[in-house]
Motif scaffolding. Structure first.
Motif, PDB file in Angstrom:
ATOM      1  N   PRO A   1      73.091  69.740  57.901  1.00 31.25           N
ATOM      2  CA  PRO A   1      72.531  68.527  57.291  1.00 31.25           C
ATOM      3  C   PRO A   1      71.307  68.068  58.077  1.00 31.25           C
ATOM      4  O   PRO A   1      71.390  67.804  59.284  1.00 31.25           O
ATOM      5  CB  PRO A   1      73.682  67.520  57.393  1.00 31.25           C
ATOM      6  N   THR A   2      70.174  67.984  57.390  1.00 27.99           N
ATOM      7  CA  THR A   2      68.895  67.754  58.058  1.00 27.99           C
ATOM      8  C   THR A   2      68.188  66.536  57.485  1.00 27.99           C
ATOM      9  O   THR A   2      68.111  66.372  56.265  1.00 27.99           O
ATOM     10  CB  THR A   2      67.994  69.003  57.909  1.00 27.99           C
ATOM     11  N   TYR A   3      67.669  65.715  58.381  1.00 27.03           N
ATOM     12  CA  TYR A   3      66.960  64.504  57.967  1.00 27.03           C
ATOM     13  C   TYR A   3      65.637  64.381  58.704  1.00 27.03           C
ATOM     14  O   TYR A   3      65.509  64.800  59.862  1.00 27.03           O
ATOM     15  CB  TYR A   3      67.823  63.258  58.219  1.00 27.03           C
ATOM     16  N   LYS A   4      64.651  63.845  57.992  1.00 26.97           N
ATOM     17  CA  LYS A   4      63.341  63.569  58.586  1.00 26.97           C
ATOM     18  C   LYS A   4      63.236  62.081  58.829  1.00 26.97           C
ATOM     19  O   LYS A   4      63.491  61.280  57.928  1.00 26.97           O
ATOM     20  CB  LYS A   4      62.217  64.027  57.646  1.00 26.97           C
ATOM     21  N   VAL A   5      62.847  61.719  60.051  1.00 28.26           N
ATOM     22  CA  VAL A   5      62.676  60.308  60.384  1.00 28.26           C
ATOM     23  C   VAL A   5      61.283  60.096  60.957  1.00 28.26           C
ATOM     24  O   VAL A   5      60.706  60.983  61.579  1.00 28.26           O
ATOM     25  CB  VAL A   5      63.758  59.824  61.371  1.00 28.26           C
ATOM     26  N   GLU A   6      60.763  58.937  60.726  1.00 34.46           N
ATOM     27  CA  GLU A   6      59.433  58.573  61.215  1.00 34.46           C
ATOM     28  C   GLU A   6      59.549  57.999  62.624  1.00 34.46           C
ATOM     29  O   GLU A   6      60.365  57.119  62.876  1.00 34.46           O
ATOM     30  CB  GLU A   6      58.810  57.545  60.277  1.00 34.46           C
ATOM     31  N   ILE A   7      58.718  58.523  63.533  1.00 33.50           N
ATOM     32  CA  ILE A   7      58.643  57.988  64.887  1.00 33.50           C
ATOM     33  C   ILE A   7      57.295  57.284  65.045  1.00 33.50           C
ATOM     34  O   ILE A   7      56.240  57.914  65.034  1.00 33.50           O
ATOM     35  CB  ILE A   7      58.804  59.103  65.948  1.00 33.50           C
ATOM     36  N   SER A   8      57.347  55.980  65.163  1.00 34.57           N
ATOM     37  CA  SER A   8      56.150  55.163  65.336  1.00 34.57           C
ATOM     38  C   SER A   8      56.619  53.761  65.740  1.00 34.57           C
ATOM     39  O   SER A   8      57.813  53.463  65.636  1.00 34.57           O
ATOM     40  CB  SER A   8      55.334  55.109  64.024  1.00 34.57           C
ATOM     41  N   PRO A   9      55.748  52.894  66.220  1.00 31.09           N
ATOM     42  CA  PRO A   9      54.334  53.116  66.507  1.00 31.09           C
ATOM     43  C   PRO A   9      54.148  53.874  67.821  1.00 31.09           C
ATOM     44  O   PRO A   9      55.061  53.946  68.641  1.00 31.09           O
ATOM     45  CB  PRO A   9      53.791  51.690  66.612  1.00 31.09           C
ATOM     46  N   VAL A  10      52.965  54.425  67.990  1.00 30.09           N
ATOM     47  CA  VAL A  10      52.613  55.145  69.218  1.00 30.09           C
ATOM     48  C   VAL A  10      51.549  54.346  69.964  1.00 30.09           C
ATOM     49  O   VAL A  10      50.542  53.941  69.368  1.00 30.09           O
ATOM     50  CB  VAL A  10      52.072  56.550  68.897  1.00 30.09           C
ATOM     51  N   SER A  11      51.765  54.102  71.244  1.00 32.38           N
ATOM     52  CA  SER A  11      50.776  53.390  72.057  1.00 32.38           C
ATOM     53  C   SER A  11      50.568  54.110  73.380  1.00 32.38           C
ATOM     54  O   SER A  11      51.535  54.550  74.013  1.00 32.38           O
ATOM     55  CB  SER A  11      51.242  51.951  72.334  1.00 32.38           C
ATOM     56  N   PHE A  12      49.311  54.225  73.779  1.00 33.35           N
ATOM     57  CA  PHE A  12      48.971  54.794  75.088  1.00 33.35           C
ATOM     58  C   PHE A  12      48.617  53.697  76.090  1.00 33.35           C
ATOM     59  O   PHE A  12      48.240  54.005  77.231  1.00 33.35           O
ATOM     60  CB  PHE A  12      47.805  55.781  74.956  1.00 33.35           C
ATOM     61  N   GLN A  13      48.728  52.454  75.682  1.00 31.32           N
ATOM     62  CA  GLN A  13      48.441  51.343  76.578  1.00 31.32           C
ATOM     63  C   GLN A  13      49.555  51.211  77.608  1.00 31.32           C
ATOM     64  O   GLN A  13      50.723  51.054  77.254  1.00 31.32           O
ATOM     65  CB  GLN A  13      48.290  50.053  75.790  1.00 31.32           C
TER      66      GLN A  13
ATOM     67  N   LEU B   1      53.667  50.439  82.730  1.00 33.90           N
ATOM     68  CA  LEU B   1      53.366  51.258  83.903  1.00 33.90           C
ATOM     69  C   LEU B   1      52.275  50.540  84.687  1.00 33.90           C
ATOM     70  O   LEU B   1      51.213  50.217  84.145  1.00 33.90           O
ATOM     71  CB  LEU B   1      52.901  52.655  83.487  1.00 33.90           C
ATOM     72  N   THR B   2      52.534  50.286  85.958  1.00 37.28           N
ATOM     73  CA  THR B   2      51.610  49.521  86.787  1.00 37.28           C
ATOM     74  C   THR B   2      50.647  50.450  87.515  1.00 37.28           C
ATOM     75  O   THR B   2      50.976  51.061  88.541  1.00 37.28           O
ATOM     76  CB  THR B   2      52.379  48.663  87.814  1.00 37.28           C
ATOM     77  N   LEU B   3      49.443  50.587  86.963  1.00 36.48           N
ATOM     78  CA  LEU B   3      48.369  51.363  87.568  1.00 36.48           C
ATOM     79  C   LEU B   3      47.047  50.640  87.287  1.00 36.48           C
ATOM     80  O   LEU B   3      46.952  49.890  86.310  1.00 36.48           O
ATOM     81  CB  LEU B   3      48.309  52.780  86.978  1.00 36.48           C
ATOM     82  N   PRO B   4      46.017  50.860  88.103  1.00 36.64           N
ATOM     83  CA  PRO B   4      44.728  50.174  87.897  1.00 36.64           C
ATOM     84  C   PRO B   4      43.902  50.830  86.792  1.00 36.64           C
ATOM     85  O   PRO B   4      42.715  51.131  86.963  1.00 36.64           O
ATOM     86  CB  PRO B   4      44.052  50.305  89.267  1.00 36.64           C
ATOM     87  N   THR B   5      44.512  51.067  85.634  1.00 38.23           N
ATOM     88  CA  THR B   5      43.831  51.657  84.485  1.00 38.23           C
ATOM     89  C   THR B   5      44.599  51.267  83.231  1.00 38.23           C
ATOM     90  O   THR B   5      45.745  50.820  83.309  1.00 38.23           O
ATOM     91  CB  THR B   5      43.757  53.198  84.625  1.00 38.23           C
ATOM     92  N   ASP B   6      43.970  51.426  82.073  1.00 34.62           N
ATOM     93  CA  ASP B   6      44.619  51.020  80.823  1.00 34.62           C
ATOM     94  C   ASP B   6      45.491  52.122  80.228  1.00 34.62           C
ATOM     95  O   ASP B   6      46.489  51.851  79.556  1.00 34.62           O
ATOM     96  CB  ASP B   6      43.568  50.606  79.789  1.00 34.62           C
ATOM     97  N   THR B   7      45.081  53.387  80.457  1.00 33.70           N
ATOM     98  CA  THR B   7      45.833  54.516  79.897  1.00 33.70           C
ATOM     99  C   THR B   7      45.974  55.612  80.940  1.00 33.70           C
ATOM    100  O   THR B   7      45.246  55.636  81.949  1.00 33.70           O
ATOM    101  CB  THR B   7      45.130  55.097  78.653  1.00 33.70           C
ATOM    102  N   LEU B   8      46.897  56.525  80.682  1.00 35.95           N
ATOM    103  CA  LEU B   8      47.081  57.685  81.562  1.00 35.95           C
ATOM    104  C   LEU B   8      47.334  58.893  80.664  1.00 35.95           C
ATOM    105  O   LEU B   8      48.425  59.063  80.119  1.00 35.95           O
ATOM    106  CB  LEU B   8      48.275  57.472  82.501  1.00 35.95           C
ATOM    107  N   ILE B   9      46.307  59.717  80.491  1.00 35.79           N
ATOM    108  CA  ILE B   9      46.409  60.882  79.625  1.00 35.79           C
ATOM    109  C   ILE B   9      45.972  62.115  80.416  1.00 35.79           C
ATOM    110  O   ILE B   9      44.813  62.246  80.802  1.00 35.79           O
ATOM    111  CB  ILE B   9      45.541  60.727  78.362  1.00 35.79           C
ATOM    112  N   ALA B  10      46.953  63.005  80.680  1.00 36.29           N
ATOM    113  CA  ALA B  10      46.712  64.246  81.428  1.00 36.29           C
ATOM    114  C   ALA B  10      46.038  63.968  82.771  1.00 36.29           C
ATOM    115  O   ALA B  10      45.016  64.574  83.112  1.00 36.29           O
ATOM    116  CB  ALA B  10      45.882  65.227  80.605  1.00 36.29           C
ATOM    117  N   GLU B  11      46.604  63.031  83.529  1.00 36.87           N
ATOM    118  CA  GLU B  11      46.077  62.683  84.841  1.00 36.87           C
ATOM    119  C   GLU B  11      47.185  62.721  85.882  1.00 36.87           C
ATOM    120  O   GLU B  11      48.373  62.654  85.562  1.00 36.87           O
ATOM    121  CB  GLU B  11      45.454  61.289  84.807  1.00 36.87           C
TER     122      GLU B  11
END
Length: 327
Positions: free
Chosen positions: A119-131, A137-147
């Protein structure tokens, strides 16, 4: 207190589902947390990663609340949502439904079988935020992408995102996956630390064949699980951003509990992910709980879904054979 429960799982991520639509339960917030800690204890006859409470909703077909095994409430749970999707669609006799979760209402629908007779179901995963403030996450930047985060690792690069659960994702090699590094990192960021005040789900991702990845997740409030739906969705998106996979294409996501399929969609810079996989029933049971001490309870299984369990074991075997080719 007599409670009807349905033991179910998505990719081996197992839950106790409690139907508050059909039953007149009146749980307090403390009772929900205490029930999760008692009934999900792996040393008991039940044991699970969490409890799915299915309630009536004023804005959707049903409402889902998720309590982890430690009694904390999760804002979302992708694998749990698939189980709830199946339960609500079957309860209402519909092929699709709208489920209210803590932060957003999500579409769910019956899908073609991921594997024969699953038995298989599709579900929506959202919202997505990189903020980073949305994890937080406490860092001196707004986002962290591949860092890199030097205080965590000199070698790994990380991407942080909320979907809406907080996730920290690293793409790794087999040696790093087989080491104790993920356990050490996860223990640190889910204990007292200066980076993640509320903890975070930590996923290590290993690319496999074409349009295929392996994801292992240390889940906040649970520990290592067979699978985490939002983590697999977040990890799939990270591999698309990294160029390993493509948006709008089906990606096979293998995990210690089996496999799912994910598709990343982007519209005007906003992302959502389709999470497609099993919603398997294990058994139904009546649980008699001592109201003076929830740790004291008796279980009477009333229906066992043997055929579903046996068929899912075939999917697991298939997944393990595929993973073994790349590890």
């Amino acid at each position: 207190m007599d409670i009807e429960i349905l033991k179910c799982h998505g990719s081996g991520n197992d839950f106790l589902l409690i139907d508050e639509i059909s039953n007149p339960y009146l749980f307090s917030e403390k009772q929900r947390a205490d029930l999760a800690k008692a009934l999900c204890n792996r040393e008991t006859e039940l044991g699970a990663d969490g409890i799915l409470f299915v309630l009536k909703s004023d804005v959707a077909d049903a409402r889902m609340r998720v309590f982890n095994a430690d009694g904390s409430e999760a804002s979302m749970c992708g694998n749990g949502l698939r189980c709830v999707a199946r339960y609500v669609c079957e309860l209402l006799g519909k092929p699709n439904a709208l489920i209210e979760t803590m932060k957003v209402n999500l579409l769910v629908e019956k899908e073609e079988d991921l594997f024969p007779e699953i038995p298989t179901y599709k579900v929506e995963i959202s919202p997505v935020s990189f903020q980073l403030k949305d994890l937080p996450l406490t860092l001196p930047t707004d986002t962290l992408i591949a860092e890199k985060i030097p205080s965590l690792s000199e070698d790994l690069t990380f991407t942080a995102l909320a979907v809406p659960n907080p996730h920290l994702v690293a793409i790794v090699e087999a040696e790093q996956l087989e080491s104790n590094l993920q356990l050490q990192l996860s223990g640190y960021v889910n204990g007292p630390n200066p980076l993640f005040p509320d903890g975070v789900n930590v996923s290590f991702v290993k690319p496999l064949g074409k349009s295929a990845i392996f994801v292992r997740t240390f889940e906040r409030g649970v520990g290592f699980t067979n699978a985490c739906g939002t983590a697999m969705s977040a990890s799939t998106l990270v591999t698309c951003l990294d160029g390993l996979n493509q948006k709008e294409e089906a990606i096979e996501v293998y995990n210690p509990g089996g496999k799912v399929r994910c598709v990343v969609h982007e519209t005007n810079g906003q992302y959502k992910i389709d999470l497609i996989g099993n919603g398997t029933y294990v058994y139904k049971a009546d649980v008699q709980v001592n109201e003076a001490d929830y740790n004291q309870f008796t279980v009477n299984q009333t229906k066992v879904f043997t055929a579903e369990t046996e068929q899912y074991a075939k999917l697991e075997a298939h997944a393990k054979e595929y993973i073994a080719q790349y590890m």
